[in-house]
Design a protein around this motif. Sequence first.
Motif, mmCIF file in Angstrom:
data_model
loop_
_atom_site.group_PDB
_atom_site.id
_atom_site.type_symbol
_atom_site.label_atom_id
_atom_site.label_comp_id
_atom_site.label_asym_id
_atom_site.label_seq_id
_atom_site.Cartn_x
_atom_site.Cartn_y
_atom_site.Cartn_z
ATOM 1 N N HIS A 165 -6.174 6.819 9.442
ATOM 2 C CA HIS A 165 -7.378 7.523 8.987
ATOM 3 C C HIS A 165 -7.949 6.821 7.761
ATOM 4 C CE1 HIS A 165 -6.022 10.661 11.682
ATOM 5 N NE2 HIS A 165 -4.834 10.540 11.131
ATOM 6 N N GLU A 166 -9.201 7.175 7.453
ATOM 7 C CA GLU A 166 -9.886 6.559 6.317
ATOM 8 C C GLU A 166 -9.036 6.610 5.035
ATOM 9 O OE1 GLU A 166 -12.791 4.983 6.375
ATOM 10 O OE2 GLU A 166 -13.042 4.742 4.208
ATOM 11 N N ALA A 167 -8.407 7.737 4.770
ATOM 12 C CA ALA A 167 -7.659 7.885 3.519
ATOM 13 C C ALA A 167 -6.362 7.066 3.519
ATOM 14 C CB ALA A 167 -7.347 9.362 3.253
ATOM 15 N N ILE A 168 -5.940 6.599 4.683
ATOM 16 C CA ILE A 168 -4.783 5.702 4.769
ATOM 17 C C ILE A 168 -5.275 4.252 4.662
ATOM 18 C CG2 ILE A 168 -2.902 4.897 6.265
ATOM 19 C CD1 ILE A 168 -2.441 7.766 5.509
ATOM 20 N N ARG A 169 -6.407 3.987 5.312
ATOM 21 C CA ARG A 169 -6.946 2.624 5.313
ATOM 22 C C ARG A 169 -7.388 2.182 3.919
ATOM 23 N NH1 ARG A 169 -9.278 4.631 10.344
ATOM 24 N NH2 ARG A 169 -11.263 5.060 9.312
ATOM 25 N N SER A 170 -7.659 3.147 3.038
ATOM 26 C CA SER A 170 -8.064 2.792 1.686
ATOM 27 C C SER A 170 -6.896 2.222 0.883
ATOM 28 C CB SER A 170 -8.624 4.021 0.963
ATOM 29 O OG SER A 170 -7.601 4.967 0.785
ATOM 30 N N ARG A 171 -5.684 2.491 1.321
ATOM 31 C CA ARG A 171 -4.506 2.042 0.568
ATOM 32 C C ARG A 171 -3.650 1.033 1.328
ATOM 33 N NH1 ARG A 171 -5.099 2.797 -4.461
ATOM 34 N NH2 ARG A 171 -2.871 2.873 -4.862
ATOM 35 N N VAL A 223 -9.348 -1.407 4.062
ATOM 36 C CA VAL A 223 -10.757 -1.127 3.750
ATOM 37 C C VAL A 223 -11.496 -2.403 3.358
ATOM 38 C CG1 VAL A 223 -10.301 -0.495 1.337
ATOM 39 C CG2 VAL A 223 -12.284 0.439 2.501
ATOM 40 N N GLY A 253 0.816 -1.216 0.000
ATOM 41 C CA GLY A 253 0.000 0.000 0.000
ATOM 42 C C GLY A 253 0.847 1.261 0.000
ATOM 43 N N GLY A 254 2.068 1.142 0.492
ATOM 44 C CA GLY A 254 3.001 2.271 0.468
ATOM 45 C C GLY A 254 2.767 3.328 1.530
ATOM 46 N N GLN A 255 1.861 3.066 2.469
ATOM 47 C CA GLN A 255 1.502 4.131 3.410
ATOM 48 C C GLN A 255 2.569 4.359 4.492
ATOM 49 O OE1 GLN A 255 -1.656 5.986 2.601
ATOM 50 N NE2 GLN A 255 -0.652 4.945 0.895
ATOM 51 N N HIS A 295 -14.719 -4.196 5.516
ATOM 52 C CA HIS A 295 -16.033 -4.440 4.932
ATOM 53 C C HIS A 295 -16.300 -5.911 4.631
ATOM 54 C CE1 HIS A 295 -15.683 0.018 3.900
ATOM 55 N NE2 HIS A 295 -16.600 -0.110 4.826
#
Lengths: 165, 286
Positions: B103-109, B79, B33-35, B83
């Motif tokens: 945060h949501e925008a990190i969990r998406s990746r 994410v 994910g690269g986060q 789900h």
Amino acid sequence: MDPTFPITLTVNGTEMVREVPVRQTLADFLRQTLGLTATHVGCEHGVCGACTVRIDGRIARACLTFAIQCDGAAIETLEGMAESGKIADLQQAFHRRNALQCGFCTSGMLVTAAQLLEENPRPSREEIREIISGNYCRCTGYHAIVDAVEETAEARAKSEPEGAR
Amino acid sequence: MKASAFDYARVESLEEVFALFAEYGDEARIIAGGQTLVPAMAMRVAAPALLIDISRLEALQGIARNGDRLRIGAFTRYVELQHSPLVAEAAPLLHRAIPLIAHEAIRSRGTFGGSLANADPASEMPACALALEAVMVIANAEGERRVAAADFFQGLYQTALEPGDVLVAVEIPVAQDGMQGVIEELVRRQGDYAMVGLAATGKAANGMLSGPRFVFFGVGDRPVLATKAAEALADGPISPEHIAEAQAALAQDFTPLGDIHCSPATKAHLARVLLGRVVSRLLEHR
């Protein structure tokens, strides 16, 4: 010279092919190559949220993704969302509620809040705070931003018949 | 804040990864994910010569239940975990842990396997893996092997992964009837790394807890299983005295390492607080 690779992606609904340097972030690609400067670059290490865009429908940090990783992806930036008119009410609520001062965080806030309202049309203030916890604002103290998002949710709920969402 | 130059390869088979590792050695890094990796590259703490993008590796995708095991591909993004009805049912601890990550925008990746391979001792996923007795499925050019979470995390950002290894999947025993999972952490702000956190599993019945596993994070160089605290809760229905004994027993389980936010004494106190909360939540099935 940096190695470059061709990528095919969709930005705000337009499919394109571009040659990108492999170390170019999605944020720099949007701003510098495409001129889409609503995506702001703040901290450049994933903390501030000013560069929030949607990648394949989900909010993400454009500074924490290299453009090359977006080969085949659909990117949506604030420009696309604003021009479509679908967040006009949210933008107006930000204006009305003074949910911005300097405006640096605003595009990231709008992109983030737009996803929340799509997925959870009647969020609590706590849920609004949770989702914008990844977006720094150094001006407003956040209350006005939460107000604007909440007001938009309420207005949308009133304007749509029961069960429409 | 720009990464130094590197080369890039997007692979579609594990064999390609092994070949690139053979060619580049430790100059090659896998990007999931690269986060965590991308900020490290932006700050030039990391400067790999080659990034191997595993996002299209089929072998690393997907969530599936095989009998009494849940298999989660290493590239599964947070994410997707959040789900997944399968995860919610078979690994409730994991389902509850995801919203605590960044945060949501990190969990998406960000990805499950990425967090485990990174082995940050303050992050949630390694602690959950240890609490859930997860088994890591690791592949290299020679073949595949399995490593239990207890042996996988070996120190600060240190794991059983050797040069040339790829974390392929994680296998988790499916939660059997009544097995609960609870996670609590104390953070300065929503989404921050925990000052102290506790991931726990256990089965509650008649005021007793059977087989509890308490795994603390943010207290040392790796997630820590608190066995003495669990033993203190073993006999009979759990009373406030039992909980106090378990809290006191934490001193035998570990001495926290301090950091810039907290002294060791503060962390020890916070760990006791979390243990009390988590035991109560496990007993109340929530």
